[in-house]
Design an enzyme around this catalytic site. Sequence first.
Site, PDB file in Angstrom:
ATOM      1  CB  SER A 268      -4.562   1.251   0.000  1.00  0.00           C
ATOM      2  OG  SER A 268      -5.723   1.898   0.489  1.00  0.00           O
TER       3      SER A 268
ATOM      4  CE1 TYR B 177      -6.145   1.013  -5.164  1.00  0.00           C
ATOM      5  CE2 TYR B 177      -7.022   1.208  -2.940  1.00  0.00           C
ATOM      6  CZ  TYR B 177      -6.092   1.556  -3.893  1.00  0.00           C
ATOM      7  OH  TYR B 177      -5.093   2.450  -3.571  1.00  0.00           O
TER       8      TYR B 177
HETATM    9  N1  LIG Z   1      -4.584   8.960  -3.076  1.00  0.00           N
HETATM   10  C1  LIG Z   1      -4.998   8.067  -2.192  1.00  0.00           C
HETATM   11  O1  LIG Z   1      -5.946   8.302  -1.425  1.00  0.00           O
HETATM   12  C2  LIG Z   1      -4.281   6.751  -2.063  1.00  0.00           C
HETATM   13  C3  LIG Z   1      -4.460   6.034  -0.876  1.00  0.00           C
HETATM   14  C4  LIG Z   1      -3.810   4.819  -0.720  1.00  0.00           C
HETATM   15  C5  LIG Z   1      -3.014   4.333  -1.733  1.00  0.00           C
HETATM   16  N2  LIG Z   1      -2.867   5.030  -2.893  1.00  0.00           N
HETATM   17  C6  LIG Z   1      -1.994   4.458  -3.923  1.00  0.00           C
HETATM   18  O2  LIG Z   1      -0.965   5.372  -4.208  1.00  0.00           O
HETATM   19  C7  LIG Z   1      -0.519   5.214  -5.547  1.00  0.00           C
HETATM   20  C8  LIG Z   1      -0.494   6.561  -6.234  1.00  0.00           C
HETATM   21  O3  LIG Z   1      -1.789   7.139  -6.175  1.00  0.00           O
HETATM   22  P1  LIG Z   1      -2.022   8.711  -6.348  1.00  0.00           P
HETATM   23  O4  LIG Z   1      -2.998   9.120  -5.332  1.00  0.00           O
HETATM   24  O5  LIG Z   1      -0.729   9.422  -6.433  1.00  0.00           O
HETATM   25  O6  LIG Z   1      -2.746   8.714  -7.775  1.00  0.00           O
HETATM   26  P2  LIG Z   1      -2.760   9.837  -8.921  1.00  0.00           P
HETATM   27  O7  LIG Z   1      -2.581  11.192  -8.346  1.00  0.00           O
HETATM   28  O8  LIG Z   1      -3.997   9.545  -9.715  1.00  0.00           O
HETATM   29  O9  LIG Z   1      -1.471   9.500  -9.817  1.00  0.00           O
HETATM   30  C9  LIG Z   1      -1.393   8.260 -10.475  1.00  0.00           C
HETATM   31  C10 LIG Z   1      -0.033   8.092 -11.110  1.00  0.00           C
HETATM   32  O10 LIG Z   1       0.049   6.776 -11.646  1.00  0.00           O
HETATM   33  C11 LIG Z   1       0.236   6.859 -13.063  1.00  0.00           C
HETATM   34  N3  LIG Z   1      -0.527   5.776 -13.673  1.00  0.00           N
HETATM   35  C12 LIG Z   1      -1.876   5.587 -13.659  1.00  0.00           C
HETATM   36  N4  LIG Z   1      -2.193   4.466 -14.323  1.00  0.00           N
HETATM   37  C13 LIG Z   1      -1.028   3.935 -14.768  1.00  0.00           C
HETATM   38  C14 LIG Z   1      -0.694   2.789 -15.548  1.00  0.00           C
HETATM   39  N5  LIG Z   1      -1.620   1.937 -16.028  1.00  0.00           N
HETATM   40  N6  LIG Z   1       0.611   2.555 -15.822  1.00  0.00           N
HETATM   41  C15 LIG Z   1       1.551   3.397 -15.373  1.00  0.00           C
HETATM   42  N7  LIG Z   1       1.315   4.500 -14.654  1.00  0.00           N
HETATM   43  C16 LIG Z   1       0.026   4.759 -14.358  1.00  0.00           C
HETATM   44  C17 LIG Z   1      -0.212   8.242 -13.474  1.00  0.00           C
HETATM   45  O11 LIG Z   1       0.446   8.643 -14.688  1.00  0.00           O
HETATM   46  P3  LIG Z   1      -0.166   9.861 -15.595  1.00  0.00           P
HETATM   47  O12 LIG Z   1       0.111  11.140 -14.849  1.00  0.00           O
HETATM   48  O13 LIG Z   1       0.594   9.779 -16.877  1.00  0.00           O
HETATM   49  O14 LIG Z   1      -1.618   9.599 -15.750  1.00  0.00           O
HETATM   50  C18 LIG Z   1       0.214   9.058 -12.252  1.00  0.00           C
HETATM   51  O15 LIG Z   1       1.598   9.333 -12.291  1.00  0.00           O
HETATM   52  C19 LIG Z   1      -1.449   4.169  -6.175  1.00  0.00           C
HETATM   53  O16 LIG Z   1      -0.831   2.907  -6.139  1.00  0.00           O
HETATM   54  C20 LIG Z   1      -2.657   4.183  -5.252  1.00  0.00           C
HETATM   55  O17 LIG Z   1      -3.332   2.955  -5.286  1.00  0.00           O
HETATM   56  C21 LIG Z   1      -3.474   6.231  -3.074  1.00  0.00           C
END
Ligand SMILES: NC(=O)c1ccc[n+]([C@@H]2O[C@H](COP(=O)([O-])OP(=O)(O)OC[C@H]3O[C@@H](n4cnc5c(N)ncnc54)[C@H](OP(=O)(O)O)[C@@H]3O)[C@@H](O)[C@H]2O)c1
Length: 254
Positions: A146, A159
């Site tokens: 991130s 985080y």
């Molecule tokens: N969005 C942002 O602004 C952002 C910025 C920087 C980094 N990130 C990173 O990018 C990654 C993905 O984030 P996102 O924005 O795509 O989030 P998201 O839309 O909330 O999706 C989260 C995904 O992770 C799965 N998940 C959640 N908790 C889990 C667990 N305990 N075990 C296994 N799978 C789990 C969810 O499965 P379900 O669908 O079954 O719930 C979903 O597929 C994360 O590592 C996050 O830290 C995000």
Amino acid sequence: MDTRTKIALVTGGSRGLGRNSAIKIAEKGLDVIITYKSNKEEADKVVEEIQALGRKAIAYQLDTKDIKSFDAFVKNVGDHLEENTGSRNIDYLVNNAGTALYSPISEVTEEQLDDVVDIHFKGVFFLTQKFIPFMNDGGGIVNISSGLARFALPGSSVYGSIKAGVEMLTKYMAKELGSRKIKANVVAPGAIETDFGGGRTRDDKHMNEMVASITALGRAGLPDDIGGVVAFLCTEDARWINGQRIEASGGMFL
Ligand SMILES: NC(=O)c1ccc[n+]([C@@H]2O[C@H](COP(=O)([O-])OP(=O)(O)OC[C@H]3O[C@@H](n4cnc5c(N)ncnc54)[C@H](OP(=O)(O)O)[C@@H]3O)[C@@H](O)[C@H]2O)c1
């Protein structure tokens, strides 16, 4: 030249950045395994979308906090692959699954901290450890970090710090797996409009405007801004990129 169809496994591929990455990886001609935690319906839609591209796809339930379940998961994936490809191995592992924690240092509980460590560090560490024997030489690992590992915003101490740990871990992976020509890299997204953190970058107008105002390209990120970067790292064109952090944030806090 190795002309075999490569296989990528993307954790948290049911929604958001994982979903976008899985689809972009399939567009590059790889077959894809995704995992979901509870949202089977969304995961099945991603599988269908990938199959419509003419690639193979399958979804598995996996909680990346539940380290004890990893052996059975790796075995299930291996059994499936052996039956369908003759080998138990994958080529690329994308450690993407994760949840948000926004809480000032004064309010973080031990349980919250453990949760972030378990999902974002321990889970990444041990899932990778379990897959190392089942990765083809010449493959790669992509860990999702991130922007918050580079700059500090109030409320993201746990985080952001744990993501910084994943970035260092990635260098160790690159070093230790280099002898097998396995690369390890980080993609560090800025704030992206997904369901993450209750969808606040997407749904909270003030948050969205704040992100846009600190981003050189003048808007918050979209999943489509990220998946292609991850997919690129799962191709031969990226074969000389190793141990690197690629931030995809539109230029936040430059
Ligand atoms: N969005 C942002 O602004 C952002 C910025 C920087 C980094 N990130 C990173 O990018 C990654 C993905 O984030 P996102 O924005 O795509 O989030 P998201 O839309 O909330 O999706 C989260 C995904 O992770 C799965 N998940 C959640 N908790 C889990 C667990 N305990 N075990 C296994 N799978 C789990 C969810 O499965 P379900 O669908 O079954 O719930 C979903 O597929 C994360 O590592 C996050 O830290 C995000």
